[in-house]
Design a protein around this motif. Structure first.
Motif, PDB file in Angstrom:
ATOM      1  N   GLN A   1      63.019  35.863  -0.011  1.00  0.00           N
ATOM      2  CA  GLN A   1      64.460  36.096   0.042  1.00  0.00           C
ATOM      3  C   GLN A   1      64.762  37.588   0.131  1.00  0.00           C
ATOM      4  OE1 GLN A   1      67.000  33.455  -0.075  1.00  0.00           O
ATOM      5  NE2 GLN A   1      67.968  35.263   0.855  1.00  0.00           N
TER       6      GLN A   1
ATOM      7  N   ASP B   1      64.057  38.711   3.628  1.00  0.00           N
ATOM      8  CA  ASP B   1      65.088  38.236   4.562  1.00  0.00           C
ATOM      9  C   ASP B   1      66.405  38.996   4.363  1.00  0.00           C
ATOM     10  OD1 ASP B   1      63.311  36.441   5.614  1.00  0.00           O
ATOM     11  OD2 ASP B   1      64.070  34.720   4.481  1.00  0.00           O
ATOM     12  N   ASP B   2      66.754  39.250   3.106  1.00  0.00           N
ATOM     13  CA  ASP B   2      68.001  39.959   2.810  1.00  0.00           C
ATOM     14  C   ASP B   2      67.952  41.410   3.278  1.00  0.00           C
ATOM     15  OD1 ASP B   2      69.128  37.745   1.642  1.00  0.00           O
ATOM     16  OD2 ASP B   2      68.705  38.367  -0.417  1.00  0.00           O
TER      17      ASP B   2
ATOM     18  N   GLN C   1      72.289  50.483   2.864  1.00  0.00           N
ATOM     19  CA  GLN C   1      71.793  49.926   4.123  1.00  0.00           C
ATOM     20  C   GLN C   1      72.053  50.881   5.291  1.00  0.00           C
ATOM     21  OE1 GLN C   1      69.887  47.469   4.641  1.00  0.00           O
ATOM     22  NE2 GLN C   1      70.390  45.628   3.501  1.00  0.00           N
TER      23      GLN C   1
ATOM     24  N   ASP D   1      74.027  40.397   5.546  1.00  0.00           N
ATOM     25  CA  ASP D   1      73.378  40.573   4.254  1.00  0.00           C
ATOM     26  C   ASP D   1      74.408  40.757   3.156  1.00  0.00           C
ATOM     27  OD1 ASP D   1      70.908  40.386   5.392  1.00  0.00           O
ATOM     28  OD2 ASP D   1      70.588  42.543   5.546  1.00  0.00           O
TER      29      ASP D   1
ATOM     30  N   SER E   1      76.273  37.549   2.435  1.00  0.00           N
ATOM     31  CA  SER E   1      75.399  36.608   1.740  1.00  0.00           C
ATOM     32  C   SER E   1      75.284  36.972   0.282  1.00  0.00           C
ATOM     33  CB  SER E   1      74.012  36.598   2.402  1.00  0.00           C
ATOM     34  OG  SER E   1      73.123  35.778   1.666  1.00  0.00           O
ATOM     35  N   HIS E   2      75.098  38.263   0.014  1.00  0.00           N
ATOM     36  CA  HIS E   2      74.971  38.689  -1.378  1.00  0.00           C
ATOM     37  C   HIS E   2      76.263  38.453  -2.141  1.00  0.00           C
ATOM     38  CE1 HIS E   2      73.775  40.890  -4.900  1.00  0.00           C
ATOM     39  NE2 HIS E   2      74.843  41.653  -4.795  1.00  0.00           N
TER      40      HIS E   2
ATOM     41  N   ARG F   1      76.560  34.804  -3.056  1.00  0.00           N
ATOM     42  CA  ARG F   1      75.659  34.378  -4.128  1.00  0.00           C
ATOM     43  C   ARG F   1      76.108  34.932  -5.465  1.00  0.00           C
ATOM     44  NH1 ARG F   1      71.607  35.823  -0.537  1.00  0.00           N
ATOM     45  NH2 ARG F   1      71.042  37.616  -1.824  1.00  0.00           N
TER      46      ARG F   1
END
Length: 277
Positions: free
Chosen positions: A191, A194-195, A248, A268, A271-272, A275
């Motif tokens: 993970q 991928d992140d 990033q 990314d 997605s974070h 979550r």
């Protein structure tokens, strides 16, 4: 490297073994424990005290360690700088990263650092400290070997599974079984990979927060990682996406210096955020 009569390798011998033992003694000194006695060093490197004492005496004569005459304890000497200086000066990733780290610290007001992997630890090779009075910093040369560290997990995520298993199994990388990161290692590291980032939200210390992201070269190989560190009490959940964005963007610019293609961070970040922290 020599071989026995049956053809098996017996490891370094003679001068080579002495040199390697000397290097192991130097590596026993840490930023968080800079002054050691002969017994301390012997326990850390697994050599007899008399052997360690001889090695330390020789290193002291060469200026690589300094002995406190009042206590008999040793610390690293200035001679080590003469060895590390040329390496740091010529380390491409460090040269390319310095200006970008300065920008990252300026825009976030938090400490930024660059680390490289030495095979078993993340080693800090550059740092720009936060301008704020309360800050999280690590000296250049600091080595991290805890699984919970964001930089360590970032590097592990790019290693072969058997290497990760070996490092954890041998305790070269320590892991706290009581920590929140007690899920499946392979799945978690996949993970992270991928992140494109790893977060330390109080995992190493209740007061620490960190975000690490990878720096790639033109071939897509990992050459280092950037970590943004801050006191955890200063970082709210709403701050994380903004800080992650800045980290990033920083690694993208450094990677571009190596000829790597920039990657989009929007997915990314979303997605974070979904979550949760």
């Amino acid at each position: 490297m020599s071989s026995s009569a049956d053809g098996r390798s017996e490891g370094p011998q003679g001068a080579a073994a002495s040199l390697l033992n000397g290097l192991r003694v130097l590596e026993a000194f840490r930023v968080d424990d800079p002054t050691l006695g002969v017994t301390d060093v012997a326990q850390r490197v697994g050599l007899h005290k008399s052997t360690v004492s001889r090695i330390l005496s020789g290193l002291a004569e060469a200026g690589y360690v300094h002995r406190d005459q009042s206590t008999g304890r040793y610390r690293l000497g200035l001679g080590v700088i003469s060895l590390a200086g040329p390496l740091l000066a010529e380390l491409d990733v460090r040269r390319l990263a310095q200006g970008e780290l300065e920008k990252l610290t300026k825009v976030t007001a938090e400490t930024s650092a660059l680390s490289v992997w030495n095979g078993m630890e993340a080693v800090v090779v550059e740092q720009i400290p936060s301008p704020q009075f309360v800050k999280h910093t690590a000296y250049i040369g600091t080595r991290y070997d805890r699984y919970e560290s964001s930089s360590v997990r970032l590097f592990l995520a790019h290693l072969a599974a058997e290497n990760v298993k070996s490092l954890l199994g041998s305790k070269q990388i320590s892991r706290d079984p009581a920590e929140v990161l007690n899920d499946d290692v392979a799945a978690h590291l996949a993970q992270v990979r991928d992140d494109g980032f790893a977060i330390n939200d109080g995992y190493t210390d209740a007061q620490e927060f960190g975000i690490s992201a990878p720096v790639y070269d033109y071939a897509g190989a990992l050459v280092g990682c950037v970590t943004l560190s801050a006191p955890r009490a200063r970082i709210g959940q709403s701050d994380v996406p903004r800080l992650l964005t800045e980290v990033q963007h920083c690694v993208e610019r450094i990677s571009d210096g190596f000829g790597a293609h920039a990657r989009s961070v929007d997915a990314d970040i979303r997605s974070h955020a979904e979550r949760g922290r």
